[in-house]
Design a protein around this motif. Structure first.
Motif, mmCIF file in Angstrom:
data_model
loop_
_atom_site.group_PDB
_atom_site.id
_atom_site.type_symbol
_atom_site.label_atom_id
_atom_site.label_comp_id
_atom_site.label_asym_id
_atom_site.label_seq_id
_atom_site.Cartn_x
_atom_site.Cartn_y
_atom_site.Cartn_z
ATOM 1 N N ALA A 165 0.817 -1.216 0.000
ATOM 2 C CA ALA A 165 0.000 0.000 0.000
ATOM 3 C C ALA A 165 0.850 1.266 0.000
ATOM 4 O O ALA A 165 0.320 2.369 -0.054
ATOM 5 C CB ALA A 165 -0.933 -0.002 1.204
ATOM 6 N N GLY A 166 2.192 1.117 0.094
ATOM 7 C CA GLY A 166 3.080 2.276 0.056
ATOM 8 C C GLY A 166 3.394 2.888 1.402
ATOM 9 O O GLY A 166 3.964 3.970 1.476
ATOM 10 N N LYS A 167 3.075 2.217 2.496
ATOM 11 C CA LYS A 167 3.401 2.726 3.832
ATOM 12 C C LYS A 167 4.798 2.266 4.218
ATOM 13 O O LYS A 167 5.232 1.189 3.839
ATOM 14 C CB LYS A 167 2.385 2.240 4.859
ATOM 15 N N TYR A 168 5.485 3.104 4.994
ATOM 16 C CA TYR A 168 6.853 2.812 5.413
ATOM 17 C C TYR A 168 6.915 2.552 6.911
ATOM 18 O O TYR A 168 6.234 3.200 7.698
ATOM 19 C CB TYR A 168 7.776 3.988 5.082
ATOM 20 N N TYR A 169 7.770 1.595 7.266
ATOM 21 C CA TYR A 169 8.062 1.272 8.654
ATOM 22 C C TYR A 169 9.563 1.086 8.765
ATOM 23 O O TYR A 169 10.228 0.752 7.780
ATOM 24 C CB TYR A 169 7.340 -0.014 9.090
ATOM 25 N N LEU A 170 10.096 1.286 9.959
ATOM 26 C CA LEU A 170 11.519 1.049 10.193
ATOM 27 C C LEU A 170 11.673 -0.055 11.218
ATOM 28 O O LEU A 170 10.895 -0.156 12.169
ATOM 29 C CB LEU A 170 12.206 2.313 10.717
ATOM 30 N N ILE A 171 12.700 -0.865 11.001
ATOM 31 C CA ILE A 171 13.087 -1.888 11.968
ATOM 32 C C ILE A 171 14.511 -1.577 12.386
ATOM 33 O O ILE A 171 15.387 -1.387 11.537
ATOM 34 C CB ILE A 171 13.050 -3.294 11.356
ATOM 35 N N GLU A 172 14.752 -1.527 13.682
ATOM 36 C CA GLU A 172 16.098 -1.354 14.214
ATOM 37 C C GLU A 172 16.523 -2.683 14.819
ATOM 38 O O GLU A 172 15.851 -3.198 15.714
ATOM 39 C CB GLU A 172 16.111 -0.258 15.271
ATOM 40 N N VAL A 173 17.620 -3.237 14.325
ATOM 41 C CA VAL A 173 18.123 -4.505 14.838
ATOM 42 C C VAL A 173 18.870 -4.226 16.140
ATOM 43 O O VAL A 173 19.823 -3.445 16.160
ATOM 44 C CB VAL A 173 19.055 -5.188 13.818
ATOM 45 N N LEU A 174 18.426 -4.855 17.220
ATOM 46 C CA LEU A 174 19.083 -4.690 18.516
ATOM 47 C C LEU A 174 20.038 -5.840 18.808
ATOM 48 O O LEU A 174 21.007 -5.667 19.529
ATOM 49 C CB LEU A 174 18.037 -4.595 19.629
ATOM 50 N N GLY A 175 19.760 -7.011 18.277
ATOM 51 C CA GLY A 175 20.594 -8.187 18.489
ATOM 52 C C GLY A 175 20.117 -9.315 17.601
ATOM 53 O O GLY A 175 18.998 -9.288 17.091
ATOM 54 N N ASP A 176 20.983 -10.324 17.413
ATOM 55 C CA ASP A 176 20.619 -11.397 16.487
ATOM 56 C C ASP A 176 20.624 -12.786 17.104
ATOM 57 O O ASP A 176 20.351 -13.752 16.416
ATOM 58 C CB ASP A 176 21.536 -11.369 15.266
ATOM 59 N N ASP A 177 20.898 -12.928 18.382
ATOM 60 C CA ASP A 177 20.900 -14.251 18.983
ATOM 61 C C ASP A 177 20.339 -14.188 20.400
ATOM 62 O O ASP A 177 21.109 -14.136 21.343
ATOM 63 C CB ASP A 177 22.306 -14.842 18.992
ATOM 64 N N PRO A 178 19.036 -14.128 20.563
ATOM 65 C CA PRO A 178 17.958 -14.216 19.574
ATOM 66 C C PRO A 178 17.756 -12.873 18.879
ATOM 67 O O PRO A 178 18.250 -11.843 19.341
ATOM 68 C CB PRO A 178 16.742 -14.574 20.432
ATOM 69 N N LEU A 179 16.992 -12.891 17.784
ATOM 70 C CA LEU A 179 16.705 -11.665 17.059
ATOM 71 C C LEU A 179 15.836 -10.764 17.930
ATOM 72 O O LEU A 179 14.794 -11.172 18.416
ATOM 73 C CB LEU A 179 15.974 -11.958 15.747
ATOM 74 N N LYS A 180 16.292 -9.542 18.132
ATOM 75 C CA LYS A 180 15.528 -8.551 18.894
ATOM 76 C C LYS A 180 15.484 -7.289 18.054
ATOM 77 O O LYS A 180 16.529 -6.822 17.591
ATOM 78 C CB LYS A 180 16.173 -8.290 20.251
#
Length: 192
Positions: A165-180
């Motif tokens: 639909a053209g909406k934007y969101y951001l994801i900030e990676v805090l950690g990867d083991d486990p993924l947060k």
């Protein structure tokens, strides 16, 4: 002894003054300050009212993004970018987290990605995202200590997501083991 007490008092006062107010920290989605974060100061609201219509930008000290959720995603699962922010089966959510060849990766299911790298969230605007290429490609996370694979999502990486639909969101990676991850939604100010 008198000097020691004075030093402790000054140290406590200094710590309180320097650590009690950080304007760059994200605020939770609700609460008493959420309205001020979204709408700025009274002067900013007055300026918006004078112009009328939709305010296309926020004041420079305000952030165009609001932290809406922090998730810890188990391996081989997915998650949604909208409320209720459910952890889902790997292919059922908006984004999947799991194996991708020899390493782990974030895989878009219902969105497209653009990896912004490590940048400050307050420097990103929804308008600036419109000019970027978004793809359905996975964003790989190399195994810890790998000398052969590049980690494309180290901690503090910002990944822009675009819905059909053209909406934007951001994801900030805090950690990867486990993924947060932190999920950010854009703040839109409507003036009537």
């Amino acid at each position: 002894m008198k000097n020691l007490l004075k030093s402790i008092a000054m140290l406590s006062l200094s710590m309180t003054l320097f650590n009690c107010n950080n304007d760059q920290e994200p605020l939770p989605g609700g609460g008493a300050l959420a309205g001020e974060q979204a709408y700025g100061s009274a002067n900013d609201r007055h300026s918006a009212l004078v112009g009328g219509g939709i305010v296309s930008h926020l004041p420079t000290q305000a952030n165009a993004w609001r932290l809406t959720q922090t998730l810890t995603v188990p391996y081989e699962k997915g998650f949604n970018l909208l409320s209720p922010y459910a952890i889902t089966a790997a292919g059922a959510g908006d984004i999947s987290w799991g194996s991708y060849g020899c390493y782990s990766a974030l895989k878009p299911v219902k969105v497209a990605f653009h990896n912004l790298g490590i940048v400050e969230i307050h420097t990103i605007t929804p308008a600036s995202l419109a000019a970027l290429p978004f793809t359905q490609g996975a964003i790989a996370n190399a195994p810890a200590g790998s000398a052969f694979w590049t980690n494309y999502m180290p901690a503090k990486t910002i990944i822009a997501c675009k819905t059909p639909a053209g909406k934007y969101y951001l994801i900030e990676v805090l950690g990867d083991d486990p993924l947060k991850v932190n999920i950010y939604h854009s703040v839109r100010v409507l003036v009537q």
